[in-house]
Design an enzyme around this catalytic site. Structure first.
Site, PDB file in Angstrom:
ATOM      1  N   THR A  89       0.827  -1.212   0.000  1.00  0.00           N
ATOM      2  CA  THR A  89       0.000   0.000   0.000  1.00  0.00           C
ATOM      3  C   THR A  89       0.860   1.260   0.000  1.00  0.00           C
ATOM      4  O   THR A  89       1.893   1.326   0.674  1.00  0.00           O
ATOM      5  CB  THR A  89      -0.922   0.008   1.227  1.00  0.00           C
ATOM      6  OG1 THR A  89      -1.774  -1.136   1.180  1.00  0.00           O
ATOM      7  CG2 THR A  89      -1.776   1.264   1.267  1.00  0.00           C
TER       8      THR A  89
ATOM      9  N   GLY B 174      -0.931   6.953  -2.344  1.00  0.00           N
ATOM     10  CA  GLY B 174      -1.887   7.149  -3.431  1.00  0.00           C
ATOM     11  C   GLY B 174      -2.370   5.867  -4.064  1.00  0.00           C
ATOM     12  O   GLY B 174      -2.982   5.898  -5.128  1.00  0.00           O
ATOM     13  N   ALA B 175      -2.085   4.731  -3.434  1.00  0.00           N
ATOM     14  CA  ALA B 175      -2.464   3.439  -4.013  1.00  0.00           C
ATOM     15  C   ALA B 175      -2.769   2.449  -2.894  1.00  0.00           C
ATOM     16  O   ALA B 175      -1.865   1.837  -2.334  1.00  0.00           O
ATOM     17  CB  ALA B 175      -1.351   2.899  -4.908  1.00  0.00           C
TER      18      ALA B 175
ATOM     19  N   GLN C 144     -25.100  -1.579  21.898  1.00  0.00           N
ATOM     20  CA  GLN C 144     -26.526  -1.314  22.090  1.00  0.00           C
ATOM     21  C   GLN C 144     -27.094  -2.120  23.249  1.00  0.00           C
ATOM     22  O   GLN C 144     -27.909  -1.620  24.028  1.00  0.00           O
ATOM     23  CB  GLN C 144     -27.286  -1.636  20.797  1.00  0.00           C
ATOM     24  CG  GLN C 144     -28.710  -1.102  20.762  1.00  0.00           C
ATOM     25  CD  GLN C 144     -28.757   0.425  20.638  1.00  0.00           C
ATOM     26  OE1 GLN C 144     -27.775   1.039  20.237  1.00  0.00           O
ATOM     27  NE2 GLN C 144     -29.872   1.020  21.017  1.00  0.00           N
TER      28      GLN C 144
ATOM     29  N   GLU D 296      -6.590  -5.355   3.923  1.00  0.00           N
ATOM     30  CA  GLU D 296      -6.560  -6.563   3.072  1.00  0.00           C
ATOM     31  C   GLU D 296      -7.718  -6.588   2.076  1.00  0.00           C
ATOM     32  O   GLU D 296      -8.298  -7.625   1.790  1.00  0.00           O
ATOM     33  CB  GLU D 296      -6.531  -7.840   3.915  1.00  0.00           C
ATOM     34  CG  GLU D 296      -5.177  -8.105   4.529  1.00  0.00           C
ATOM     35  CD  GLU D 296      -4.797  -9.567   4.554  1.00  0.00           C
ATOM     36  OE1 GLU D 296      -5.262 -10.339   3.701  1.00  0.00           O
ATOM     37  OE2 GLU D 296      -4.024  -9.926   5.440  1.00  0.00           O
TER      38      GLU D 296
END
Length: 382
Positions: A126, A129-130, A336, A363
């Protein structure tokens, strides 16, 4: 929960890991969340038990555990601490492209030491920008004689601050798109590698996530995995084996949230009776159990297919998608069930809800998984 119809050795592995999670990880989960401390000592203890780096091939002294075993480990360990499980599984993600590359000399140099001691690795794909668009990476590896020179920046790299080496995806032929990408093993201590600060993330805070920059980093050509142009295939093939483990981790975290909700619902009273007797609460609990069991079965199927040598891309994406979305829903519903107390840091479910979110992102986002599934369904219909 039932372990389905698994082999005895798989059940024993799950029991060992879950006992470790209950003894070592869950009692310290709040500490790691508050301090964002990396769980290095716990990782060392998992190595002592033979759990960490159990994917290393038997040919260099490892256990060579398969995809199902790692899905089970992900589930059991995430039941104790999802951030720990992410750090644990990140080694698999970095290591599997190396295994798939098939270079026995690299096995000896980089994988064998991970059996001898609790070494970590990181998957550097990663970029700023990608992310989902892996084909958009800009990191380059330029061949100069018998070396490659790496330049580029990676982002959101798990284990970056503690890794002994990186799997790095870089472009060796920028004009060739994904066919011009190559994979390399890169020791973390080489000149020109700059590891950034630890990111201050919302959840899974003990997981170490950083940027890594490569500035004219020279590596010998022998650390190329496979051939030039194999990198994209190696990087993507790893997901078919690690997405079931990530799905398993989401199942484990969701299971802990359900356990917390059940305990609270059985002891908290309102209107003269335990809140578990109220239909509104009991339906929430039932839906949690439904989604956990469905996610678990999808995860086991995807993992078993990989171990049988059957392409599992479709089911790996289904499992990751189902388990991640279910985990987010289940942890939110657990808050909740607790009502106002669930929103308070004194109780564990708000931490679990924060830990759950990243499963829908890393991932491959839940949206990317939907794209993979839809493409599979539509293949051959046009």
């Amino acid at each position: 929960m039932s372990l389905f119809d698994l082999p005895d050795d798989s059940k024993e592995l799950f029991a060992l890991a879950k006992d470790f999670a209950n003894r070592e990880l869950w009692p310290r989960a709040r500490h790691f969340d508050e301090t964002a401390e990396f769980p290095l000592e716990s990782l060392r203890k998992s190595h002592d038990l033979g759990l960490l780096n159990a994917w290393v091939p038997e040919s260099v002294g490892g256990l060579g555990l398969g995809t199902l075993s790692h899905a089970l480990l992900g589930e059991a360990l995430s039941y104790g601490n999802a951030g720990f499980s992410t750090a644990f599984i990140a080694n698999d993600l970095a290591g599997i492209p190396v295994v798939l590359g098939g270079n026995k000399a690299i096995y000896e140099e980089f994988l064998a030491p991970m059996v001898a001691e609790p070494r970590l690795a990181a998957y550097c794909v990663t970029e700023p920008g990608a992310g989902s668009d892996v084909a958009g990476i800009r990191t380059t590896a330029r061949k100069v004689g018998d070396t490659y020179v790496l330049n580029g920046s990676k982002m959101w790299i798990t284990n970056a601050g503690y890794a002994s080496w990186f799997f790095v995806l870089a472009k060796t032929d920028p004009a060739a798109g994904h066919k011009g990408m190559s994979g390399f093993v890169v020791p973390a201590g080489l000149p020109g590698i700059v590891v950034g600060k630890k990111e201050d993330n919302m959840g899974q805070r003990c997981s170490d996530t950083r940027a890594v920059t490569f500035q004219d980093v020279a590596i010998p050509a022998k650390w190329l995995l496979g051939r030039e142009g194999d990198g994209f295939k190696l990087a993507m093939s790893a997901f078919d084996k690690t997405r079931p483990a990530v799905a398993g981790s989401a199942v484990g975290l969701a299971s802990r949230a359900l356990e917390c909700a059940l305990d609270y619902a059985a002891t908290r009273s309102a209107f003269g009776k335990a809140i578990s007797e109220n239909q509104g609460i009991s339906f929430l609990l039932a839906d949690m159990a439904r989604d956990i069991e469905a996610s678990r079965l999808l995860t086991y199927k995807a993992a078993a297919m990989a171990d049988e040598g059957v392409r599992n891309t479709y089911f790996a994406s289904l499992a990751k998608l189902m388990a991640a979305d279910a985990c987010m829903r289940i942890t939110t519903d657990a808050v909740q069930v607790y009502g106002g107390y669930g929103y308070n840091r004194e109780y564990p479910v708000e931490m679990l809800m924060r830990d759950a979110k990243i499963f829908q992102i890393y991932e491959g986002t839940s949206q990317i998984q939907r794209i993979v599934v839809a493409r599979h369904l539509l293949e051959g219909r046009a």
